[in-house]
Design a protein around this motif. Structure first.
Motif, PDB file in Angstrom:
ATOM      1  N   ARG A 195       0.835  -1.217   0.000  1.00  0.00           N
ATOM      2  CA  ARG A 195       0.000   0.000   0.000  1.00  0.00           C
ATOM      3  C   ARG A 195       0.864   1.258   0.000  1.00  0.00           C
ATOM      4  NH1 ARG A 195      -5.691   0.176   2.176  1.00  0.00           N
ATOM      5  NH2 ARG A 195      -6.539  -1.836   1.515  1.00  0.00           N
ATOM      6  N   ARG A 207      -3.511   3.601  -1.288  1.00  0.00           N
ATOM      7  CA  ARG A 207      -4.156   3.961  -0.017  1.00  0.00           C
ATOM      8  C   ARG A 207      -3.298   3.427   1.130  1.00  0.00           C
ATOM      9  NH1 ARG A 207      -8.758   2.666  -3.018  1.00  0.00           N
ATOM     10  NH2 ARG A 207     -10.435   4.209  -2.933  1.00  0.00           N
ATOM     11  N   GLN A 244      -6.548   3.738   5.940  1.00  0.00           N
ATOM     12  CA  GLN A 244      -7.636   4.161   5.043  1.00  0.00           C
ATOM     13  C   GLN A 244      -8.540   2.995   4.674  1.00  0.00           C
ATOM     14  OE1 GLN A 244      -5.282   6.240   1.906  1.00  0.00           O
ATOM     15  NE2 GLN A 244      -7.160   7.431   1.701  1.00  0.00           N
ATOM     16  N   SER A 252      -9.792   8.125  -1.636  1.00  0.00           N
ATOM     17  CA  SER A 252      -9.451   7.651  -2.984  1.00  0.00           C
ATOM     18  C   SER A 252      -7.966   7.320  -3.037  1.00  0.00           C
ATOM     19  CB  SER A 252      -9.837   8.691  -4.032  1.00  0.00           C
ATOM     20  OG  SER A 252      -9.374   9.950  -3.624  1.00  0.00           O
ATOM     21  N   ALA A 253      -7.616   6.527  -4.046  1.00  0.00           N
ATOM     22  CA  ALA A 253      -6.218   6.119  -4.195  1.00  0.00           C
ATOM     23  C   ALA A 253      -5.388   7.326  -4.596  1.00  0.00           C
ATOM     24  CB  ALA A 253      -6.124   5.022  -5.250  1.00  0.00           C
ATOM     25  N   ASP A 254      -4.225   7.446  -3.985  1.00  0.00           N
ATOM     26  CA  ASP A 254      -3.337   8.582  -4.239  1.00  0.00           C
ATOM     27  C   ASP A 254      -2.395   8.225  -5.400  1.00  0.00           C
ATOM     28  OD1 ASP A 254      -1.457  10.557  -4.197  1.00  0.00           O
ATOM     29  OD2 ASP A 254      -0.765  10.175  -2.143  1.00  0.00           O
TER      30      ASP A 254
END
Ligand SMILES: Cc1cc2nc3c(=O)[nH]c(=O)nc-3n(C[C@H](O)[C@H](O)[C@H](O)COP(=O)(O)O)c2cc1C
Length: 338
Positions: free
Chosen positions: A143, A173, A177, A182-184
């Motif tokens: 992650r 993430r 989280q 939302s995914a970075d």
């Protein structure tokens, strides 16, 4: 794209998903041109102890397409035994899960907990590499980091590569989280920039359509994209991305007739591969997936929950499709040729 010696036919991977990426669904996705499928995460301890439930999930692709096996654990020896089991069934790669956020997994210092212990994670990577033949890549999926204050994905990925990992997948993430927010994409871009160029970096998180795929590639510079939830009931996404990647027009979403055909194909695979005990659940899932968004689906769903017999459930879904298509319901359409 290449992962060690493996040439993937498409830079799109199906994400490992517990209770989802079983053999029937992986087979369906292969048919639509996914580059690689990976089993759901399997406990190395359970596999190496001979647990039949875990062993049943260790399955090779039906048509000979390359597939990966994902394992998790924290002790070298069970991880090595599990990796050898994966190789014995023909896995093209062994992926180590360092991203699972589940309490019971991180409590055992497995999954995403390993992101807090890079030296231990490196030791595991080295141990697994030692256990498998040189032509089988060992890869890591992790992650963005453990939590907001520890977003160490770039350093962590480099440490895994230094230990010998051949591919890195990053879900953008943090562990805390879970699946919220939302995914970075920025952190995936930083991982791509940090890791040596000959090691592919796979971007993962929230890609549900062709635009999302393009955005992930363009923003992060990643070599490939892994898709999880966006593929549920939507294996067409793999074909759409492959066509666009190869410079052809996007074939667009499936027609009702195509959905029906894939539903039947999936049913055939469930009947061929899944034990009787879990079959009704798998059939219901397929019914929900392939009818999603169609007119009148709420009623069908309510009905499906009241049906506990496989043949009746298939009949209800087929009746729904036949209504939409204005045709007579088919009975026992063959799923052969999957
Ligand atoms: C139902 C479910 C099960 C999952 N199981 C696994 C797993 O076994 N191994 C793993 O590495 N990730 C697992 N994940 C995480 C996905 O692989 C992926 O990283 C995450 O869903 C983000 O990608 P997406 O937005 O494309 O779904 C799971 C996700 C879901 C929704």
């Amino acid at each position: 794209m290449r992962v060690g010696p493996i040439e993937l036919s498409s830079p799109v991977l199906l994400a490992p998903m517990a209770a989802v990426t079983n053999l029937p669904f992986r087979t369906i996705c292969e048919r639509f041109g996914v580059g690689l499928t990976i089993t759901e995460f399997l406990s190395a301890d359970a596999l190496s102890a001979g647990d039949p439930k875990a062993a049943a999930k260790l399955t090779a692709s039906l048509g000979g397409a390359p597939f990966g096996v994902q394992i998790y654990g924290r002790e070298d020896e069970p991880m090595q035994r599990a990796a050898r089991m994966a190789v014995r069934i023909g896995a093209a790669l062994v992926d180590i899960n360092m991203g699972c956020p589940k309490k019971r997994v991180v409590a055992g210092v497995c999954g995403s907990a390993l992101m807090q212990w890079p030296a231990m994670a490196q030791r595991l990577v080295r141990a697994v590499i030692e256990a498998v033949p040189a032509h089988v890549p060992v890869t890591v999926k992790h992650r963005a980091g453990w939590d907001e204050r520890h977003r160490n994905a770039p350093e962590f990925a480099c440490a895994m590569v230094e230990a010998g990992a051949t591919m890195i997948t990053v879900h953008g993430r943090t562990r805390t989280q879970g699946f919220s927010g939302s995914a970075d994409l920025d952190i995936i871009r930083r991982v791509r920039a940090a890791v040596p160029g000959n090691v592919p970096v796979v971007g993962n998180g929230d890609v549900v359509d062709v635009d999302g795929y393009r955005r992930m590639r363009a923003h992060t510079g990643c070599d490939a994209v892994m898709i999880g939830r966006g593929a549920l009931g939507n294996p067409w996404l793999f074909r759409r991305i492959r066509e666009v990647e190869q410079g052809r027009p996007d074939p667009g979403p499936p027609s009702v007739a195509e959905r029906r055909e894939v539903f039947w194909r999936h049913v055939g695979l469930i009947e061929a591969c899944e034990p009787l005990r879990g079959r009704i659940h798998e059939l219901r899932k397929a019914g929900v997936w392939y009818t999603k968004g169609l007119r009148g689906v709420d009623r069908l769903r309510r009905r499906m929950w009241q049906i506990h017999e496989p043949a009746a459930l298939i009949e209800a879904v087929e009746g729904f499709f036949a209504d939409r298509l204005g045709s007579a319901p088919a009975t026992g359409v063959s799923a052969a040729g999957t």
